[in-house]
Design a protein around this motif. Structure first.
Motif, short mmCIF file in Angstrom:
data_model
loop_
_atom_site.label_atom_id
_atom_site.label_comp_id
_atom_site.label_asym_id
_atom_site.label_seq_id
_atom_site.Cartn_x
_atom_site.Cartn_y
_atom_site.Cartn_z
N ILE A 34 47.07 33.60 44.58
CA ILE A 34 48.42 34.01 45.17
C ILE A 34 49.54 33.74 44.57
O ILE A 34 50.51 34.07 44.46
CB ILE A 34 48.27 33.93 46.84
N SER A 35 49.70 32.24 44.42
CA SER A 35 50.90 31.62 44.00
C SER A 35 50.96 31.76 42.29
O SER A 35 52.08 31.54 41.99
CB SER A 35 50.87 30.01 44.42
N GLY A 36 49.97 31.90 41.77
CA GLY A 36 49.90 32.28 40.23
C GLY A 36 49.53 30.95 39.62
O GLY A 36 49.83 30.73 38.36
N ARG A 37 49.27 29.78 40.28
CA ARG A 37 48.76 28.53 39.64
C ARG A 37 47.43 28.77 38.79
O ARG A 37 47.38 27.89 38.03
CB ARG A 37 48.72 27.42 40.71
N SER A 38 46.75 29.53 39.31
CA SER A 38 45.38 29.82 38.66
C SER A 38 45.10 31.43 38.91
O SER A 38 45.89 32.07 39.54
CB SER A 38 44.30 29.04 38.89
N PHE A 39 43.92 31.71 37.97
CA PHE A 39 43.85 33.15 38.19
C PHE A 39 42.24 33.31 38.35
O PHE A 39 41.46 32.53 37.97
CB PHE A 39 44.12 33.87 36.88
N PRO A 40 41.84 34.46 39.07
CA PRO A 40 40.37 34.57 39.22
C PRO A 40 39.62 35.02 38.02
O PRO A 40 40.21 35.47 37.22
CB PRO A 40 40.33 35.77 40.30
N THR A 41 38.50 34.78 38.11
CA THR A 41 37.40 35.51 36.86
C THR A 41 37.47 36.85 37.01
O THR A 41 37.94 37.24 38.00
CB THR A 41 36.19 34.91 37.11
N ILE A 42 37.27 37.35 36.02
CA ILE A 42 37.36 38.84 36.08
C ILE A 42 36.15 39.41 37.36
O ILE A 42 36.58 40.25 37.86
CB ILE A 42 36.70 39.41 34.56
N GLU A 43 35.15 38.83 37.36
CA GLU A 43 34.15 38.98 38.32
C GLU A 43 34.98 38.85 39.67
O GLU A 43 34.89 40.21 40.54
CB GLU A 43 32.81 38.44 38.43
N LYS A 44 35.49 37.99 40.01
CA LYS A 44 36.19 37.62 41.37
C LYS A 44 37.12 38.72 41.43
O LYS A 44 37.53 39.35 42.60
CB LYS A 44 36.71 36.13 41.51
N ALA A 45 38.05 39.02 40.44
CA ALA A 45 39.18 39.97 40.75
C ALA A 45 38.68 41.21 40.90
O ALA A 45 39.31 42.06 41.79
CB ALA A 45 39.91 40.13 39.32
N PHE A 46 37.47 41.77 40.31
CA PHE A 46 36.94 43.08 40.81
C PHE A 46 36.39 43.05 42.21
O PHE A 46 36.71 43.92 42.91
CB PHE A 46 35.90 43.33 39.96
N ARG A 47 35.90 41.90 42.52
CA ARG A 47 35.22 41.87 44.14
C ARG A 47 36.30 41.80 44.88
O ARG A 47 36.28 42.54 45.88
CB ARG A 47 34.44 40.56 44.13
N LEU A 48 37.49 41.28 44.64
CA LEU A 48 38.61 41.12 45.37
C LEU A 48 39.25 42.52 45.60
O LEU A 48 39.79 42.87 46.54
CB LEU A 48 39.77 40.03 44.75
N ALA A 49 39.57 43.31 44.36
CA ALA A 49 39.94 44.67 44.40
C ALA A 49 39.26 45.33 45.04
O ALA A 49 39.87 46.22 46.00
CB ALA A 49 40.18 45.07 42.69
N LYS A 50 37.98 45.34 45.21
CA LYS A 50 37.00 46.26 46.29
C LYS A 50 37.13 46.00 47.34
O LYS A 50 37.28 46.87 48.22
CB LYS A 50 35.57 45.97 45.48
N LEU A 51 37.42 44.41 47.90
CA LEU A 51 37.45 44.04 49.24
C LEU A 51 38.75 44.64 49.77
O LEU A 51 38.73 45.27 50.74
CB LEU A 51 37.20 42.58 49.30
N LEU A 52 39.72 44.53 49.16
CA LEU A 52 40.98 44.99 49.44
C LEU A 52 41.19 46.55 49.48
O LEU A 52 42.42 46.89 49.69
CB LEU A 52 42.08 44.21 48.86
N ASP A 53 40.36 47.13 48.61
CA ASP A 53 40.65 48.68 48.48
C ASP A 53 41.92 48.96 47.44
O ASP A 53 42.59 49.91 47.85
CB ASP A 53 40.52 49.53 49.89
N VAL A 54 41.79 48.29 46.55
CA VAL A 54 42.92 48.59 45.53
C VAL A 54 42.18 48.60 44.06
O VAL A 54 40.97 48.17 44.01
CB VAL A 54 43.97 47.45 45.75
N LYS A 55 42.91 48.68 43.10
CA LYS A 55 42.60 48.60 41.76
C LYS A 55 42.81 47.31 41.24
O LYS A 55 43.60 46.49 41.83
CB LYS A 55 43.39 49.66 40.93
N VAL A 56 42.10 47.00 40.49
CA VAL A 56 42.46 45.49 39.74
C VAL A 56 44.01 45.18 39.24
O VAL A 56 44.49 44.37 39.44
CB VAL A 56 41.32 45.03 38.55
N ASP A 57 44.32 46.47 38.60
CA ASP A 57 45.73 46.38 38.19
C ASP A 57 46.70 46.22 39.37
O ASP A 57 47.83 45.75 38.94
CB ASP A 57 45.80 47.79 37.59
N ASP A 58 46.32 46.48 40.70
CA ASP A 58 47.15 46.29 41.49
C ASP A 58 47.56 44.86 42.09
O ASP A 58 48.45 44.50 42.59
CB ASP A 58 47.00 47.18 42.79
#
Length: 65
Positions: A34-58
């Protein structure tokens, strides 16, 4: 890149602890994303986007710098 993960979580109505649990990461790790100190892996980013019902780009926006 600027993280918009916090905004997306707030809009979803989920608690951050719930999101961290669903992604199998610690609340501290989620806070770092959230703070930008680190980034999720691609897999986690896609899972997060799906959970939140947004696109990874969002989850991120380009910094103006």
């Amino acid at each position: 890149m600027k993280s918009r993960i916090g905004e997306c979580i707030d809009k979803s109505g989920f608690k951050k602890k719930f999101v961290a649990g669903k992604l199998e990461v610690s609340p501290t790790q989620l806070s770092n994303w959230i703070s930008g100190r680190s980034f999720p892996t691609i897999e986690k980013a896609f899972r997060l986007a799906k959970l939140l019902d947004v696109k990874v780009d969002d989850l991120y926006e380009e910094d103006e710098e």
